[in-house]
Design a protein around this motif. Structure first.
Motif, PDB file in Angstrom:
ATOM      1  N   LYS A  19      -1.608  12.470   4.555  1.00 60.65           N
ATOM      2  CA  LYS A  19      -2.788  12.271   3.805  1.00 60.65           C
ATOM      3  C   LYS A  19      -2.740  13.140   2.349  1.00 60.65           C
ATOM      4  CE  LYS A  19      -6.262  12.079   7.206  1.00 60.65           C
ATOM      5  NZ  LYS A  19      -7.518  12.764   7.850  1.00 60.65           N
ATOM      6  N   ASP A  59       0.823   0.639  -1.479  1.00 62.57           N
ATOM      7  CA  ASP A  59      -0.653   0.779  -1.222  1.00 62.57           C
ATOM      8  C   ASP A  59      -1.107   2.128  -1.087  1.00 62.57           C
ATOM      9  OD1 ASP A  59      -3.134  -0.907  -0.394  1.00 62.57           O
ATOM     10  OD2 ASP A  59      -2.814   0.486   1.451  1.00 62.57           O
ATOM     11  N   ARG A  60      -2.192   2.588  -1.635  1.00 65.88           N
ATOM     12  CA  ARG A  60      -2.660   3.835  -1.440  1.00 65.88           C
ATOM     13  C   ARG A  60      -2.973   4.021  -0.105  1.00 65.88           C
ATOM     14  NH1 ARG A  60      -5.405   7.555  -5.049  1.00 65.88           N
ATOM     15  NH2 ARG A  60      -6.828   8.983  -3.964  1.00 65.88           N
ATOM     16  N   ASP A  61      -3.711   3.323   0.627  1.00 68.60           N
ATOM     17  CA  ASP A  61      -3.885   3.612   2.151  1.00 68.60           C
ATOM     18  C   ASP A  61      -2.646   3.807   3.021  1.00 68.60           C
ATOM     19  OD1 ASP A  61      -6.443   3.509   1.507  1.00 68.60           O
ATOM     20  OD2 ASP A  61      -6.788   1.343   2.071  1.00 68.60           O
ATOM     21  N   ALA A  62      -1.474   3.054   2.710  1.00 68.27           N
ATOM     22  CA  ALA A  62      -0.261   3.223   3.078  1.00 68.27           C
ATOM     23  C   ALA A  62       0.345   4.623   3.109  1.00 68.27           C
ATOM     24  CB  ALA A  62       0.847   1.981   2.800  1.00 68.27           C
ATOM     25  N   THR A  79      -1.885  14.709  10.553  1.00 73.59           N
ATOM     26  CA  THR A  79      -1.191  13.533  10.179  1.00 73.59           C
ATOM     27  C   THR A  79      -1.164  12.548  11.114  1.00 73.59           C
ATOM     28  OG1 THR A  79       0.160  15.115   8.775  1.00 73.59           O
ATOM     29  CG2 THR A  79       0.914  12.829   8.973  1.00 73.59           C
ATOM     30  N   LEU A  96      -1.526   9.943  -5.733  1.00 74.49           N
ATOM     31  CA  LEU A  96      -2.870   9.999  -5.445  1.00 74.49           C
ATOM     32  C   LEU A  96      -3.823  10.286  -6.696  1.00 74.49           C
ATOM     33  CD1 LEU A  96      -2.468  11.760  -1.914  1.00 74.49           C
ATOM     34  CD2 LEU A  96      -2.712   9.314  -2.463  1.00 74.49           C
ATOM     35  N   SER A 117      -4.164   1.622  -8.197  1.00 74.87           N
ATOM     36  CA  SER A 117      -4.851   2.953  -7.276  1.00 74.87           C
ATOM     37  C   SER A 117      -6.189   2.624  -6.992  1.00 74.87           C
ATOM     38  CB  SER A 117      -4.704   4.212  -8.698  1.00 74.87           C
ATOM     39  OG  SER A 117      -5.685   3.707  -9.659  1.00 74.87           O
ATOM     40  N   THR A 151      -1.631   7.413   2.173  1.00 73.78           N
ATOM     41  CA  THR A 151      -2.390   8.294   2.963  1.00 73.78           C
ATOM     42  C   THR A 151      -2.345   8.265   4.255  1.00 73.78           C
ATOM     43  OG1 THR A 151      -4.308   6.913   2.668  1.00 73.78           O
ATOM     44  CG2 THR A 151      -4.190   8.566   0.932  1.00 73.78           C
ATOM     45  N   THR A 152      -2.042   7.302   5.009  1.00 71.50           N
ATOM     46  CA  THR A 152      -1.812   7.013   6.318  1.00 71.50           C
ATOM     47  C   THR A 152      -0.611   7.674   6.813  1.00 71.50           C
ATOM     48  OG1 THR A 152      -3.058   4.790   6.329  1.00 71.50           O
ATOM     49  CG2 THR A 152      -1.758   5.132   8.366  1.00 71.50           C
ATOM     50  N   SER A 153       0.382   7.360   6.254  1.00 73.80           N
ATOM     51  CA  SER A 153       1.609   8.216   6.615  1.00 73.80           C
ATOM     52  C   SER A 153       1.508   9.678   6.241  1.00 73.80           C
ATOM     53  CB  SER A 153       2.664   7.537   5.676  1.00 73.80           C
ATOM     54  OG  SER A 153       3.927   8.242   5.832  1.00 73.80           O
TER      55      SER A 153
END
Length: 545
Positions: A330, A321-324, A7, A87, A238, A326-328
């Protein structure tokens, strides 16, 4: 089930988390102190084995239903399912449906007969008409293995949650968090026993429902209480379009994922009725009627919560935001706390920081309550089944039995801490589903055969428990959950040969088959008189403790 290996540093609300960290730490401390006070108060009323294992059988149907809800709505429910929906949309929501439908199996087949037939543990029911020592050894082993699988999920959730709030990104810090949770759960169980654990679970269930209700209200407020608008925005945000609201984003892409989906569904629906920490809750009420009533209450409370996961998961997909996400993390385990911050006012706002802290503290209380229940189930089984009835052959006092349970709590806690440090970055909903698969493979066939098949023998029980247990654990060890993929526990190793992430489709039928095969090949006759006694007791409660 998806898990992850590493992570990255947690970027969530870095400014808000730093600015409001004293508030966050204070709220966490308040939750821990409050639950410790409850535990100490309950511990002073714990005098014998019946109090330690079953809370003196003094809880009402409603109280036990609330406690069952608190035991069942774990970190997987709150963190894992919200993340899976955020997700994977529709496919993530399948977890909610599976966890809820499973209660019908528990209600219709297990709750009342189990309450009537046993005393403290699952082993009491299985050993009633079988040879005591081998069957209790198998039941105790299975209980401990299932509980440890489930404990891993809670430890993983705790590591993610506290790391997120306190800005801890180092592996050493995350290990320390897992150790802290382990120490707290040992304290809860050794001091409070079932009474303390039950009260903590009741308080936690109320807090979790209230927290989920608050976020649901705030999410729906942003969409003028229109579910279609919420779902439409989630699909749009998404990046997956309409496919986000349709089956197939995670499961159903090919033959393997379709089989994986069927395997997951089998484990979720059948696993609840074999979970040790849920089964022992039926012994805390005075009558079978109260056991049935407690399951009815649990279905209502849990059903309401899983309806709210629509707002939690799809709200996160719509507003974050989806990337936010998964960045936090996965695996999506931080989606619910991130959503709380967003609907509370956003990053950097006092409202956002307060709601983030409150919801995360509630989730932490959730983890503490569930790990206490799991540890109690496994330590009770060790002391009552293995120590008293196998090692001491029934010649142990109540004080020795309770002392053995407390020492077992320390040992199981230490094992959970050690394994929890390895699993701290895996998807918590996925880990719980694996525990369900092991429970459905090893425990459920044996319980059902014992209660409803008069020809069932000791050999059938042993083949069923050990066959289901070994097959499910081996298949997990050699599946993509452990090695071979970027999302595996050991991502740099590759020794998997079983293609599915969920072993249930193989191990559950195998558990039933081996129970039948062991019985028909057994030369010892089944004890018909004992079965008749068990049947009367399980159906009427006559002679129940």
């Amino acid at each position: 089930m998806s898990g992850i290996a590493h992570t990255p540093a947690v970027p969530l609300a870095a400014g808000a988390a730093t600015e409001h960290r004293p508030l966050i730490i204070t709220l966490f401390a308040l939750f821990v102190v409050a639950t410790l006070i409850i535990t100490i108060w309950a511990g002073r009323q714990t005098r014998g084995a019946a109090d330690f294992y079953a809370g003196g059988r003094q809880f009402t149907g409603f109280q036990n239903g609330l406690a069952i809800s608190g035991d069942y709505m774990s970190a997987a429910s709150f963190l894992g399912i919200a993340g899976a929906i955020a997700l994977f949309g529709y496919d993530g929501f399948l977890y909610s449906i599976g966890f809820l439908v499973a209660w019908l199996v528990a209600l219709l087949l297990v709750a009342e007969p189990l309450r009537n037939s046993g005393r403290y543990t699952m082993g009491d029911v299985l050993a009633y008409r079988m040879r005591q020592r081998p069957v209790r050894t198998a039941a105790g082993t299975s209980t401990i293995v299932v509980s440890i699988f489930y404990l891993l999920a809670q430890m993983a959730g705790a590591g993610v949650l506290v790391s997120l709030l306190l800005g801890i990104t180092s592996d050493g810090g995350k290990v320390a968090i897992v150790a802290l949770v382990g120490v707290l759960m040992i304290v809860y169980v050794t001091i409070g026993g079932m009474k303390g654990t039950t009260w903590v679970q009741m308080v936690k269930a109320v807090l979790l429902i209230a927290g989920a209700l608050l976020i649901t209200f705030l999410v729906m407020l942003k969409f003028d209480f229109s579910i279609s608008e919420l779902l439409g925005r989630a699909a749009e945000n998404s990046g997956k379009g309409s496919s986000f609201l349709e089956p197939g984003l995670k499961y159903g892409k090919d033959a393997t994922t379709k089989l994986d989906f069927i395997s997951l569904g089998l484990a979720l629906v059948l696993g609840t009725a074999g979970l040790p920490h849920i089964l022992i809750r039926f012994y805390t009420v005075p009558t079978a009627k109260a056991a049935r009533k407690s399951v009815n209450w649990a279905i209502g409370i849990i059903g309401a919560f899983y309806l709210m996961t629509i707002a939690l998961g799809f709200g996160a997909a719509a507003l974050l935001d989806r990337d936010a996400i998964t960045t936090s993390n996965k695996a999506g385990n931080t989606a619910a706390p991130m959503l709380a911050e967003a609907v509370g006012g956003g990053a950097g706002s006092t409202g956002g920081a307060v709601l983030l802290a409150v919801i995360s503290a509630v989730a932490f209380a959730t983890i503490l309550a569930v790990v206490a229940g799991l540890t109690l189930a496994s330590s009770s089984s060790f002391a009552h089944d293995l120590y008293v009835n196998v090692i001491r052959r029934g010649n142990a006092t109540e004080q020795e039995e309770v002392r053995a349970a407390r020492w077992a709590t320390v040992g199981i806690g230490a094992v959970a801490i050690g394994l929890g440090t390895l699993a701290r970055d895996l998807n918590v909903a996925g880990l719980v589903a694996l525990a369900f698969a092991v429970a459905a493979s090893a425990n459920l066939p044996t319980i059902l055969y014992s209660l409803f098949w008069k020809r069932f023998t000791t050999r059938g029980a042993l083949w069923s428990i050990y066959g289901g247990l070994i097959s499910s654990v081996v298949l997990v060890l050699f599946s993509p959950v452990v090695s071979g993929k970027e999302t595996s526990m050991f991502k740099n190793a590759d020794f998997y040969w079983f293609p599915l992430e969920n072993p249930g489709i193989v191990s559950i039928p195998l558990g039933f088959l081996l129970g039948w095969l062991g019985t028909v090949l057994s030369k010892e006759p089944a004890d018909q008189q004992k079965y008749a006694e068990l049947e009367v007791r399980s159906l009427t409660g006559t002679g129940a403790h």
